[in-house]
Scaffold this motif. Structure first.
Motif, PDB file in Angstrom:
ATOM      1  N   ASP A   1     -13.985  60.125 -78.571  1.00  0.00           N
ATOM      2  CA  ASP A   1     -13.313  60.954 -77.570  1.00  0.00           C
ATOM      3  C   ASP A   1     -12.902  62.314 -78.151  1.00  0.00           C
ATOM      4  O   ASP A   1     -11.997  62.967 -77.626  1.00  0.00           O
ATOM      5  N   ALA A   2     -13.574  62.720 -79.220  1.00  0.00           N
ATOM      6  CA  ALA A   2     -13.230  63.989 -79.859  1.00  0.00           C
ATOM      7  C   ALA A   2     -13.685  65.169 -79.007  1.00  0.00           C
ATOM      8  O   ALA A   2     -14.608  65.070 -78.196  1.00  0.00           O
ATOM      9  N   ALA A   3     -13.038  66.292 -79.197  1.00  0.00           N
ATOM     10  CA  ALA A   3     -13.380  67.497 -78.436  1.00  0.00           C
ATOM     11  C   ALA A   3     -14.648  68.137 -78.973  1.00  0.00           C
ATOM     12  O   ALA A   3     -15.045  67.921 -80.116  1.00  0.00           O
ATOM     13  N   VAL A   4     -15.274  68.951 -78.122  1.00  0.00           N
ATOM     14  CA  VAL A   4     -16.414  69.781 -78.522  1.00  0.00           C
ATOM     15  C   VAL A   4     -15.959  71.231 -78.467  1.00  0.00           C
ATOM     16  O   VAL A   4     -15.432  71.690 -77.444  1.00  0.00           O
ATOM     17  N   HIS A   5     -16.123  71.937 -79.578  1.00  0.00           N
ATOM     18  CA  HIS A   5     -15.713  73.334 -79.686  1.00  0.00           C
ATOM     19  C   HIS A   5     -16.871  74.211 -79.225  1.00  0.00           C
ATOM     20  O   HIS A   5     -17.979  74.122 -79.750  1.00  0.00           O
ATOM     21  N   VAL A   6     -16.605  75.072 -78.223  1.00  0.00           N
ATOM     22  CA  VAL A   6     -17.654  75.907 -77.643  1.00  0.00           C
ATOM     23  C   VAL A   6     -17.206  77.363 -77.627  1.00  0.00           C
ATOM     24  O   VAL A   6     -16.085  77.669 -77.195  1.00  0.00           O
ATOM     25  N   ARG A   7     -18.080  78.247 -78.092  1.00  0.00           N
ATOM     26  CA  ARG A   7     -17.871  79.702 -77.947  1.00  0.00           C
ATOM     27  C   ARG A   7     -18.965  80.246 -77.044  1.00  0.00           C
ATOM     28  O   ARG A   7     -20.152  80.023 -77.280  1.00  0.00           O
ATOM     29  N   ALA A   8     -18.542  80.963 -75.983  1.00  0.00           N
ATOM     30  CA  ALA A   8     -19.502  81.470 -75.004  1.00  0.00           C
ATOM     31  C   ALA A   8     -19.000  82.794 -74.442  1.00  0.00           C
ATOM     32  O   ALA A   8     -17.799  82.938 -74.167  1.00  0.00           O
ATOM     33  N   PRO A   9     -19.888  83.767 -74.257  1.00  0.00           N
ATOM     34  CA  PRO A   9     -19.452  85.054 -73.692  1.00  0.00           C
ATOM     35  C   PRO A   9     -19.007  84.943 -72.242  1.00  0.00           C
ATOM     36  O   PRO A   9     -18.205  85.741 -71.767  1.00  0.00           O
ATOM     37  N   GLU A  10     -19.509  83.929 -71.533  1.00  0.00           N
ATOM     38  CA  GLU A  10     -19.116  83.712 -70.138  1.00  0.00           C
ATOM     39  C   GLU A  10     -18.389  82.368 -70.037  1.00  0.00           C
ATOM     40  O   GLU A  10     -18.829  81.443 -69.351  1.00  0.00           O
ATOM     41  N   ALA A  11     -17.271  82.277 -70.730  1.00  0.00           N
ATOM     42  CA  ALA A  11     -16.533  81.019 -70.817  1.00  0.00           C
ATOM     43  C   ALA A  11     -16.022  80.555 -69.455  1.00  0.00           C
ATOM     44  O   ALA A  11     -16.002  79.362 -69.161  1.00  0.00           O
ATOM     45  N   THR A  12     -15.616  81.497 -68.612  1.00  0.00           N
ATOM     46  CA  THR A  12     -15.102  81.125 -67.291  1.00  0.00           C
ATOM     47  C   THR A  12     -16.189  80.473 -66.452  1.00  0.00           C
ATOM     48  O   THR A  12     -15.964  79.446 -65.793  1.00  0.00           O
ATOM     49  N   ALA A  13     -17.378  81.065 -66.467  1.00  0.00           N
ATOM     50  CA  ALA A  13     -18.498  80.493 -65.719  1.00  0.00           C
ATOM     51  C   ALA A  13     -18.875  79.120 -66.268  1.00  0.00           C
ATOM     52  O   ALA A  13     -19.210  78.197 -65.508  1.00  0.00           O
ATOM     53  N   LEU A  14     -18.815  78.962 -67.583  1.00  0.00           N
ATOM     54  CA  LEU A  14     -19.129  77.674 -68.188  1.00  0.00           C
ATOM     55  C   LEU A  14     -18.089  76.630 -67.796  1.00  0.00           C
ATOM     56  O   LEU A  14     -18.423  75.481 -67.492  1.00  0.00           O
ATOM     57  N   ARG A  15     -16.827  77.045 -67.778  1.00  0.00           N
ATOM     58  CA  ARG A  15     -15.760  76.115 -67.365  1.00  0.00           C
ATOM     59  C   ARG A  15     -16.024  75.607 -65.950  1.00  0.00           C
ATOM     60  O   ARG A  15     -15.883  74.416 -65.670  1.00  0.00           O
TER      61      ARG A  15
ATOM     62  N   ALA B   1     -15.460  68.708 -63.688  1.00  0.00           N
ATOM     63  CA  ALA B   1     -15.741  67.432 -63.044  1.00  0.00           C
ATOM     64  C   ALA B   1     -14.626  66.470 -63.393  1.00  0.00           C
ATOM     65  O   ALA B   1     -13.867  66.689 -64.341  1.00  0.00           O
ATOM     66  N   GLU B   2     -14.528  65.391 -62.664  1.00  0.00           N
ATOM     67  CA  GLU B   2     -13.494  64.395 -62.930  1.00  0.00           C
ATOM     68  C   GLU B   2     -13.719  63.778 -64.320  1.00  0.00           C
ATOM     69  O   GLU B   2     -14.836  63.383 -64.660  1.00  0.00           O
ATOM     70  N   GLY B   3     -12.667  63.696 -65.081  1.00  0.00           N
ATOM     71  CA  GLY B   3     -12.774  63.116 -66.416  1.00  0.00           C
ATOM     72  C   GLY B   3     -13.103  64.102 -67.501  1.00  0.00           C
ATOM     73  O   GLY B   3     -13.115  63.750 -68.685  1.00  0.00           O
ATOM     74  N   VAL B   4     -13.389  65.351 -67.136  1.00  0.00           N
ATOM     75  CA  VAL B   4     -13.672  66.392 -68.126  1.00  0.00           C
ATOM     76  C   VAL B   4     -12.416  67.243 -68.302  1.00  0.00           C
ATOM     77  O   VAL B   4     -11.867  67.763 -67.332  1.00  0.00           O
ATOM     78  N   HIS B   5     -11.959  67.378 -69.525  1.00  0.00           N
ATOM     79  CA  HIS B   5     -10.755  68.146 -69.820  1.00  0.00           C
ATOM     80  C   HIS B   5     -11.141  69.352 -70.674  1.00  0.00           C
ATOM     81  O   HIS B   5     -11.775  69.207 -71.724  1.00  0.00           O
ATOM     82  N   ILE B   6     -10.755  70.527 -70.193  1.00  0.00           N
ATOM     83  CA  ILE B   6     -11.128  71.771 -70.872  1.00  0.00           C
ATOM     84  C   ILE B   6      -9.868  72.563 -71.192  1.00  0.00           C
ATOM     85  O   ILE B   6      -9.021  72.777 -70.321  1.00  0.00           O
ATOM     86  N   ARG B   7      -9.763  72.981 -72.438  1.00  0.00           N
ATOM     87  CA  ARG B   7      -8.631  73.785 -72.880  1.00  0.00           C
ATOM     88  C   ARG B   7      -9.159  75.040 -73.546  1.00  0.00           C
ATOM     89  O   ARG B   7     -10.162  75.008 -74.252  1.00  0.00           O
ATOM     90  N   SER B   8      -8.478  76.149 -73.300  1.00  0.00           N
ATOM     91  CA  SER B   8      -8.878  77.412 -73.909  1.00  0.00           C
ATOM     92  C   SER B   8      -7.724  77.974 -74.720  1.00  0.00           C
ATOM     93  O   SER B   8      -6.694  78.359 -74.160  1.00  0.00           O
ATOM     94  N   ALA B   9      -7.908  78.021 -76.039  1.00  0.00           N
ATOM     95  CA  ALA B   9      -6.872  78.537 -76.921  1.00  0.00           C
ATOM     96  C   ALA B   9      -6.996  80.043 -77.100  1.00  0.00           C
ATOM     97  O   ALA B   9      -6.020  80.718 -77.436  1.00  0.00           O
ATOM     98  N   GLU B  10      -8.168  80.576 -76.860  1.00  0.00           N
ATOM     99  CA  GLU B  10      -8.393  82.015 -76.974  1.00  0.00           C
ATOM    100  C   GLU B  10      -9.569  82.402 -76.091  1.00  0.00           C
ATOM    101  O   GLU B  10     -10.355  81.551 -75.670  1.00  0.00           O
ATOM    102  N   ARG B  11      -9.697  83.671 -75.861  1.00  0.00           N
ATOM    103  CA  ARG B  11     -10.746  84.157 -74.961  1.00  0.00           C
ATOM    104  C   ARG B  11     -12.130  83.841 -75.532  1.00  0.00           C
ATOM    105  O   ARG B  11     -12.401  84.076 -76.703  1.00  0.00           O
ATOM    106  N   GLY B  12     -12.975  83.298 -74.677  1.00  0.00           N
ATOM    107  CA  GLY B  12     -14.338  83.003 -75.083  1.00  0.00           C
ATOM    108  C   GLY B  12     -14.501  81.701 -75.836  1.00  0.00           C
ATOM    109  O   GLY B  12     -15.598  81.379 -76.296  1.00  0.00           O
ATOM    110  N   VAL B  13     -13.418  80.923 -75.961  1.00  0.00           N
ATOM    111  CA  VAL B  13     -13.467  79.669 -76.715  1.00  0.00           C
ATOM    112  C   VAL B  13     -12.936  78.533 -75.840  1.00  0.00           C
ATOM    113  O   VAL B  13     -11.866  78.651 -75.243  1.00  0.00           O
ATOM    114  N   LEU B  14     -13.680  77.434 -75.784  1.00  0.00           N
ATOM    115  CA  LEU B  14     -13.281  76.268 -75.014  1.00  0.00           C
ATOM    116  C   LEU B  14     -13.269  75.030 -75.907  1.00  0.00           C
ATOM    117  O   LEU B  14     -14.145  74.863 -76.758  1.00  0.00           O
ATOM    118  N   GLU B  15     -12.281  74.170 -75.682  1.00  0.00           N
ATOM    119  CA  GLU B  15     -12.244  72.846 -76.307  1.00  0.00           C
ATOM    120  C   GLU B  15     -12.445  71.845 -75.174  1.00  0.00           C
ATOM    121  O   GLU B  15     -11.616  71.741 -74.267  1.00  0.00           O
TER     122      GLU B  15
END
Length: 311
Positions: free
Chosen positions: A221-235, A240-254
């Protein structure tokens, strides 16, 4: 091979080992983990006949340790590195042990060289540092060239060079087909030395599996660290249900609840560029802490609790 078959050990009212069963096989380094008071030392003492099980059976290569006529040739054990005559030199300590088994002086010289004590071999062992004493204890375990090694905290007191040396030595011995069983509290070292783990808590076996499997289960159940220029669109694409997304900084998603593979596929479907896609795997220490969370007998306050500093 070491076989622990439904072993229980009581000291009066204290239940130290509770119906424990596992097998330590030759050819791999097997780590023995558990909190203080979990029964590790008691189990190791029973293997080498220092304590007798209250019930159950312990066998080394199919026999009881006490039945060996020349145990140093069968089992090499390091349970207490400082169990030496402090007035003797390292050489004479090993020579005295060797003479009980008809082992020649040449073998004494060999193990002294193996553990790196040649320059101090004629000095009194009582003046040795912790690391030097540890090396002497390892030399004692190797003296009879045994097929089975049982080592309690073999890295204790060793410097970085010494830790690398003992890690390499244990892997080489296992590679020769020997049975290598070691206990340690150094999770980072166990992670790169052992292939198989037996984890105990409160006298019972919690896990008996490979290092890879222990870490993989903790990483499920570990997080996946993602860096993307269009992080909002990726979010939005991943919502979806069961998917948890956290953003600690711009362009970065956990992201939790989706595998790295599935995140990459969804991004490709939407034509979104990814700069980084990294699963945050658990460490062996993380996995161990989760497994033993309810098995700590001598616990302290959680490291997650805040401490109030008063000036």
């Amino acid at each position: 091979m070491i076989e622990i078959d439904h072993v229980t050990k009581r000291y009066g009212e204290k239940l130290a080992v509770d119906d424990v069963s596992f097998v330590v096989r030759p050819g791999v380094v097997t780590g023995f983990l558990g909190p203080n008071g979990a029964g590790k030392s008691t189990t190791m003492r029973m293997i080498v006949g220092l304590d007798a099980p209250t019930s159950g059976r312990v066998r080394v290569n199919g026999r009881s340790y006490r039945s060996f006529e020349a145990p140093l040739h069968e089992v090499g054990a390091l349970l207490e590195a400082r169990a030496i005559h402090t007035g003797r030199s390292a050489y004479h300590h090993l020579l005295a042990m060797a003479q009980t088994h008809g082992i020649g002086r040449q073998r004494v010289d060999e193990v002294i060289d193996i553990v790196g004590l040649a320059s101090v071999a004629r000095k009194r062992a009582g003046g040795f540092s912790l690391g030097m004493g540890q090396r002497l204890g390892i030399a004692s375990a190797l003296l009879g060239d045994p097929q089975t090694l049982i080592l309690d905290e073999p890295s204790n007191g060793l410097d970085p060079e010494g830790i690398l040396w003992i890690r390499t030595l244990l892997k080489r011995l296992a590679g020769e087909g020997r049975t290598v069983f070691l206990s340690s509290h150094l999770m980072s070292e166990m992670a790169v030395t052992a292939e198989h783990l037996v984890i105990v808590g409160r006298g019972r076996v919690i896990a008996d599996t490979t290092v890879e499997q222990v870490v993989a289960q903790a990483s499920a159940d570990a997080a996946v660290h993602v860096r993307a220029p269009e992080a909002t669109a990726l979010r939005e694409a991943l919502a979806a249900e069961g998917v948890h997304i956290r953003s600690a900084e711009r362009g970065v998603l956990e992201i939790r609840g989706l595998s790295a593979e599935r995140i990459g596929e969804r991004a490709a479907e939407q034509g979104l560029v990814l700069y980084e896609l990294t699963p945050q795997l658990a460490s062996l220490e993380d996995a161990y802490m989760r497994l033993t969370a309810d098995a700590v007998e001598y616990g302290t306050h959680s490291t997650h609790e805040s401490l109030e500093l008063v000036a």
